[in-house]
Design a protein around this motif. Structure first.
Motif, PDB file in Angstrom:
ATOM      1  N   LYS A 385     -22.275  27.493  71.196  1.00 21.23           N
ATOM      2  CA  LYS A 385     -21.774  28.761  71.752  1.00 21.23           C
ATOM      3  C   LYS A 385     -21.230  29.644  70.622  1.00 21.23           C
ATOM      4  CE  LYS A 385     -22.116  27.284  76.115  1.00 21.23           C
ATOM      5  NZ  LYS A 385     -21.045  26.501  76.726  1.00 21.23           N
ATOM      6  N   LEU A 386     -20.837  30.860  70.990  1.00 16.00           N
ATOM      7  CA  LEU A 386     -20.113  31.731  70.067  1.00 16.00           C
ATOM      8  C   LEU A 386     -18.668  31.861  70.555  1.00 16.00           C
ATOM      9  CD1 LEU A 386     -22.577  34.713  69.402  1.00 16.00           C
ATOM     10  CD2 LEU A 386     -22.482  32.470  68.307  1.00 16.00           C
ATOM     11  N   ALA A 387     -17.735  31.760  69.631  1.00 20.82           N
ATOM     12  CA  ALA A 387     -16.311  31.922  69.969  1.00 20.82           C
ATOM     13  C   ALA A 387     -15.803  33.177  69.278  1.00 20.82           C
ATOM     14  CB  ALA A 387     -15.520  30.709  69.505  1.00 20.82           C
ATOM     15  N   ALA A 388     -14.847  33.843  69.917  1.00 18.95           N
ATOM     16  CA  ALA A 388     -14.309  35.077  69.331  1.00 18.95           C
ATOM     17  C   ALA A 388     -12.808  35.161  69.522  1.00 18.95           C
ATOM     18  CB  ALA A 388     -14.964  36.303  69.966  1.00 18.95           C
ATOM     19  N   SER A 389     -12.181  35.894  68.609  1.00 17.90           N
ATOM     20  CA  SER A 389     -10.783  36.308  68.769  1.00 17.90           C
ATOM     21  C   SER A 389     -10.784  37.814  68.951  1.00 17.90           C
ATOM     22  CB  SER A 389      -9.970  35.952  67.533  1.00 17.90           C
ATOM     23  OG  SER A 389      -9.434  34.662  67.653  1.00 17.90           O
ATOM     24  N   ALA A 390      -9.976  38.266  69.906  1.00 13.69           N
ATOM     25  CA  ALA A 390      -9.880  39.704  70.186  1.00 13.69           C
ATOM     26  C   ALA A 390      -8.478  40.192  69.847  1.00 13.69           C
ATOM     27  CB  ALA A 390     -10.163  39.965  71.665  1.00 13.69           C
ATOM     28  N   ARG A 391      -8.402  41.379  69.262  1.00 11.16           N
ATOM     29  CA  ARG A 391      -7.116  42.035  69.002  1.00 11.16           C
ATOM     30  C   ARG A 391      -7.236  43.483  69.462  1.00 11.16           C
ATOM     31  NH1 ARG A 391      -6.284  37.512  68.503  1.00 11.16           N
ATOM     32  NH2 ARG A 391      -5.215  36.345  66.831  1.00 11.16           N
ATOM     33  N   SER A 392      -6.111  44.053  69.883  1.00  8.22           N
ATOM     34  CA  SER A 392      -6.178  45.409  70.414  1.00  8.22           C
ATOM     35  C   SER A 392      -5.253  46.355  69.674  1.00  8.22           C
ATOM     36  CB  SER A 392      -5.830  45.411  71.900  1.00  8.22           C
ATOM     37  OG  SER A 392      -6.208  46.652  72.471  1.00  8.22           O
ATOM     38  N   VAL A 393      -5.322  47.622  70.056  1.00 10.14           N
ATOM     39  CA  VAL A 393      -4.427  48.639  69.512  1.00 10.14           C
ATOM     40  C   VAL A 393      -3.330  48.888  70.546  1.00 10.14           C
ATOM     41  CG1 VAL A 393      -6.217  49.716  68.130  1.00 10.14           C
ATOM     42  CG2 VAL A 393      -5.848  50.540  70.461  1.00 10.14           C
ATOM     43  N   LYS A 394      -2.220  49.408  70.084  1.00  8.81           N
ATOM     44  CA  LYS A 394      -1.071  49.629  70.971  1.00  8.81           C
ATOM     45  C   LYS A 394      -1.464  50.512  72.153  1.00  8.81           C
ATOM     46  CE  LYS A 394       3.679  51.310  70.885  1.00  8.81           C
ATOM     47  NZ  LYS A 394       4.674  52.068  70.120  1.00  8.81           N
ATOM     48  N   GLY A 395      -1.163  50.018  73.356  1.00  9.78           N
ATOM     49  CA  GLY A 395      -1.423  50.810  74.554  1.00  9.78           C
ATOM     50  C   GLY A 395      -2.713  50.464  75.275  1.00  9.78           C
ATOM     51  N   PHE A 396      -3.586  49.644  74.654  1.00 10.20           N
ATOM     52  CA  PHE A 396      -4.862  49.306  75.295  1.00 10.20           C
ATOM     53  C   PHE A 396      -4.894  47.813  75.634  1.00 10.20           C
ATOM     54  CE2 PHE A 396      -9.363  48.043  75.317  1.00 10.20           C
ATOM     55  CZ  PHE A 396      -9.827  48.901  76.314  1.00 10.20           C
ATOM     56  N   GLU A 441     -15.056  53.991  78.269  1.00 12.13           N
ATOM     57  CA  GLU A 441     -14.719  54.541  79.590  1.00 12.13           C
ATOM     58  C   GLU A 441     -13.215  54.522  79.874  1.00 12.13           C
ATOM     59  OE1 GLU A 441     -16.913  52.180  82.359  1.00 12.13           O
ATOM     60  OE2 GLU A 441     -18.860  52.948  81.694  1.00 12.13           O
ATOM     61  N   THR A 442     -12.501  53.572  79.263  1.00  4.73           N
ATOM     62  CA  THR A 442     -11.114  53.359  79.691  1.00  4.73           C
ATOM     63  C   THR A 442     -10.042  53.728  78.667  1.00  4.73           C
ATOM     64  OG1 THR A 442     -11.243  51.033  78.978  1.00  4.73           O
ATOM     65  CG2 THR A 442     -11.755  51.501  81.296  1.00  4.73           C
ATOM     66  N   ILE A 443     -10.407  53.841  77.387  1.00  2.22           N
ATOM     67  CA  ILE A 443      -9.348  54.069  76.381  1.00  2.22           C
ATOM     68  C   ILE A 443      -9.003  55.543  76.260  1.00  2.22           C
ATOM     69  CG2 ILE A 443     -10.778  54.358  74.281  1.00  2.22           C
ATOM     70  CD1 ILE A 443      -8.702  52.422  72.913  1.00  2.22           C
ATOM     71  N   ASP A 444      -7.712  55.822  76.179  1.00  2.74           N
ATOM     72  CA  ASP A 444      -7.238  57.172  75.869  1.00  2.74           C
ATOM     73  C   ASP A 444      -7.469  57.383  74.369  1.00  2.74           C
ATOM     74  OD1 ASP A 444      -5.742  59.389  75.169  1.00  2.74           O
ATOM     75  OD2 ASP A 444      -4.102  58.944  76.549  1.00  2.74           O
ATOM     76  N   ARG A 445      -8.232  58.410  74.011  1.00  2.00           N
ATOM     77  CA  ARG A 445      -8.651  58.592  72.610  1.00  2.00           C
ATOM     78  C   ARG A 445      -7.477  58.675  71.633  1.00  2.00           C
ATOM     79  NH1 ARG A 445     -12.614  57.563  75.319  1.00  2.00           N
ATOM     80  NH2 ARG A 445     -14.751  58.301  74.947  1.00  2.00           N
ATOM     81  N   LYS A 446      -6.335  59.139  72.103  1.00  2.00           N
ATOM     82  CA  LYS A 446      -5.200  59.264  71.178  1.00  2.00           C
ATOM     83  C   LYS A 446      -4.696  57.878  70.727  1.00  2.00           C
ATOM     84  CE  LYS A 446      -1.201  59.378  74.255  1.00  2.00           C
ATOM     85  NZ  LYS A 446      -0.418  60.164  75.183  1.00  2.00           N
ATOM     86  N   LEU A 447      -5.006  56.830  71.514  1.00  2.00           N
ATOM     87  CA  LEU A 447      -4.577  55.480  71.127  1.00  2.00           C
ATOM     88  C   LEU A 447      -5.311  54.974  69.889  1.00  2.00           C
ATOM     89  CD1 LEU A 447      -4.355  53.674  74.620  1.00  2.00           C
ATOM     90  CD2 LEU A 447      -2.536  54.814  73.335  1.00  2.00           C
ATOM     91  N   LEU A 448      -6.388  55.678  69.488  1.00  2.66           N
ATOM     92  CA  LEU A 448      -7.144  55.264  68.307  1.00  2.66           C
ATOM     93  C   LEU A 448      -6.538  55.828  67.005  1.00  2.66           C
ATOM     94  CD1 LEU A 448     -10.672  55.726  69.895  1.00  2.66           C
ATOM     95  CD2 LEU A 448      -9.494  53.569  69.461  1.00  2.66           C
ATOM     96  N   THR A 449      -5.453  56.559  67.142  1.00  2.45           N
ATOM     97  CA  THR A 449      -4.660  56.985  65.976  1.00  2.45           C
ATOM     98  C   THR A 449      -3.343  56.232  66.029  1.00  2.45           C
ATOM     99  OG1 THR A 449      -5.627  59.192  66.082  1.00  2.45           O
ATOM    100  CG2 THR A 449      -3.614  58.950  64.782  1.00  2.45           C
ATOM    101  N   PRO A 450      -2.992  55.476  64.981  1.00  6.16           N
ATOM    102  CA  PRO A 450      -1.756  54.683  65.023  1.00  6.16           C
ATOM    103  C   PRO A 450      -0.533  55.559  65.287  1.00  6.16           C
ATOM    104  CG  PRO A 450      -3.038  54.158  63.051  1.00  6.16           C
ATOM    105  CD  PRO A 450      -3.705  55.318  63.706  1.00  6.16           C
ATOM    106  N   GLU A 451       0.344  55.042  66.138  1.00  2.23           N
ATOM    107  CA  GLU A 451       1.545  55.787  66.507  1.00  2.23           C
ATOM    108  C   GLU A 451       2.757  55.202  65.785  1.00  2.23           C
ATOM    109  OE1 GLU A 451       4.021  56.858  70.582  1.00  2.23           O
ATOM    110  OE2 GLU A 451       3.030  54.918  70.393  1.00  2.23           O
TER     111      GLU A 451
END
Length: 567
Positions: A385-396, A441-451
């Motif tokens: 199989k393939l295994a993955a680790s996921a990390r997100s940005v603040k707010g998502f 579809e779901t992320i607020d674009r401003k969350l892609l700039t670090p706050e």
């Protein structure tokens, strides 16, 4: 990278005034307290002086009575007990906590950490088979198990009972264990929902101790483990977690267990903070499970002989050095892969190579998130199989995003900002496409700039010795109680500002402010490229935290710049 500066709204001025009067503090401190929903003298007292007496009754947790009854039965009837936990810091500290507590009462207690590579995350069939082969009739699972419905059923067929202590979100159904302790269960009315796995384990030993008539003070020596798990698992340091972390840090500073003493022997620091726990202790505990086996970490954490603990610590140190080299090389490969694919047009980052070390893909995912600031998954081959680790940005919420991709996933689990998953190899491209769709579809674009979230605007003259003395007592810091960040305008450099560090990546200067008499030395990590903004007596604004600088035995206040902009 560009950043967004956002200043928190001003709290209710009446509450601020009331706190100033009742506590005898200045306006900046009163505002910081009000922002943290501390509105009365009594609440401030509990915040500044966390008291073990304010811990909740462990029996408020759903199934706690069942868990205690089953464990007491196992002890009375001399059953073989196995303490099972995940291979990360929360899991290994949980196993160390539970097994060492039980062994003070009873010898037949085994520990089990699944192999990251052969068994993967959580409860495994292999672990249950090991228990059956060794006549174990009770497994206490910590920091895992909430989704192990089939595994718990398999164990029951073999005559093995389960008590589960978990803090992850449950699925649609709960395993049919003897007891399932998880404050995130919808039918659990425990007042504090943010415990880590080790915290849930601590509530269980608290309940067992109460049953015997022991006081909470008997459990103080275990709180260093709980504080380490709280820091490493990035759970909120509020409410009950704040009490546990505060007293656990005190134990680490006053009477550390031999394993911690061995790890910290190289740190020439008078006081160990939660930051030291997160960046010094936790990576070394984690390194054992990443590079070798998590049981090495449990051995270190439970060893009482000083010489043996030093030996374990030096072995783990070499695992950690190996981990650093590995994650550095994989990060470099992943960055090349992203650039070649021109991933910058995407709103998510998904990368894969079959030879990447499974033990460090979570760290690599974090590094890539820091570089491109997008929800990120790093895949590697794991068996067939393939295994993955996921990390997100603040707010998502990356957990919710993965839930929307379930058609392409074998299994997944985790939190809002960090998760793990397994997929079939042939589903990789389908998953990658679907994950990008969901994010788009779901992320607020401003969350892609670090706050950078700013607590308050300060005048430099407000940073007094009294202000700093009180500010230090806001610790331990973490989610829900972050180290305060301030902003000041109309700053100018003394004229001696310069780039420092081996590659001139950091900024060092001394600043004054228009209309103020104070001046402060400044360090700005990774801000070397912004030197031009402060040269020639230009006026600028900065966001920063207040810190102490220790040099040649002298301690002075300094500002740690996080970002600079033209005034």
């Amino acid at each position: 990278m560009n950043t967004r500066w956002t200043i928190k709204p001003n709290p209710d001025p009446e509450i601020v005034h009331s706190l100033m009067q009742s506590l005898g503090v200045g306006k900046p401190i009163a505002k910081l307290l009000a922002q943290r929903d501390i509105t009365t003298f009594q609440e401030a007292k509990k915040f500044f002086r966390p008291n073990l007496k304010d811990l909740y009754d462990p029996y408020l947790m759903k199934d706690m009575d069942k868990a205690v009854t089953r464990i007491e039965k196992a002890l009375a009837e001399e059953e073989n007990i196995m303490v099972y936990g995940d291979y990360d810091v929360d899991g290994t500290t949980s196993v160390a906590l539970m097994s060492s507590y039980l062994k003070t009462r009873y010898p037949n207690v085994a520990t089990y950490i699944p192999d990251r590579y052969n068994e993967g995350y959580g409860v495994s069939y292999q672990g249950i088979d090991f228990a059956a082969d060794n006549d174990v009739s009770l497994i206490i699972a910590l920091d895992c198990g909430i989704k192990a419905i089939d595994k718990v059923a398999y164990a029951k067929e073999k005559g093995i009972d389960f008590v589960i202590c978990d803090h992850h979100r449950p699925g649609a159904a709960i395993p049919e264990a003897v007891a399932v302790l998880d404050p995130k269960r919808e039918d659990c009315e425990y007042p504090y929902k943010e415990l880590c796995g080790c915290g849930v384990g601590f509530k269980l030993i608290q309940a067992l101790a109460e049953k015997r008539g022991d006081t909470i003070e008997v459990l103080l020596p275990y709180l260093d483990l709980v504080a380490t798990a709280i820091g490493a698992d990035i759970v909120p340091i509020t409410g009950e977690n704040r009490i546990l972390a505060y007293h656990g840090l005190h134990v680490i500073n006053v009477a550390p267990r031999q394993g911690f003493k061995a790890i910290l022997s190289q740190l020439k620091k008078e006081t160990i903070t939660i930051t030291d726990v997160v960046f010094v202790i936790a990576p070394r505990i984690n390194a054992a499970g990443r590079m070798k086996h998590g049981l090495h970490a449990v051995e270190l954490l439970t060893e009482e002989n000083e010489a043996q603990a030093q030996q374990f610590a030096s072995e783990i140190e070499s695992h950690n050095a190996s981990r650093k080299d590995t994650d550095k090389s994989i990060t470099a490969e992943a960055l090349v892969q992203i650039e070649e694919l021109e991933e910058q047009e995407r709103l998510s980052t998904v990368v894969y190579a079959n030879h990447w070390h499974k033990g460090v893909i979570g760290i690599v995912a974090s590094r890539l998130t820091e570089t491109y600031y997008r929800p990120t998954l790093v895949f590697t081959k794991s068996g067939d199989k393939l295994a993955a680790s996921a990390r997100s940005v603040k707010g998502f919420d990356v957990y919710n995003a993965l839930e929307a991709c379930q058609d392409h996933i074998e299994q997944f689990g985790g939190h809002k900002y960090a998760a793990g998953l397994t997929i079939k190899e042939e589903e990789y491209e389908n998953f990658k496409r679907k994950f990008e769709e969901v994010v788009a579809e779901t992320i607020d674009r401003k969350l892609l700039t670090p706050e950078i979230s700013i607590d308050a605007e300060l005048e430099l003259d407000e940073i007094t010795p009294k202000f700093w003395r009180i500010l230090k007592q806001f610790a331990p810091f973490g989610p829900g109680n972050m180290s305060p960040v301030f902003m000041s305008r109309n700053l100018t450099d003394s004229g001696f500002g310069k780039c420092v560090g081996s590659e001139n990546t950091h900024l060092k200067c001394s600043v004054t402010q228009l209309g103020n008499t104070s001046s402060y030395n400044v360090i700005g990590f990774n801000l070397g490229e912004k030197l031009e903004l402060i040269q020639n007596k230009k006026s600028f604004s900065a966001v920063y935290s207040v810190d102490e600088n220790e040099w040649n035995g002298n301690v002075s206040l300094q500002l740690k710049f996080k970002d600079i902009k033209e005034s």
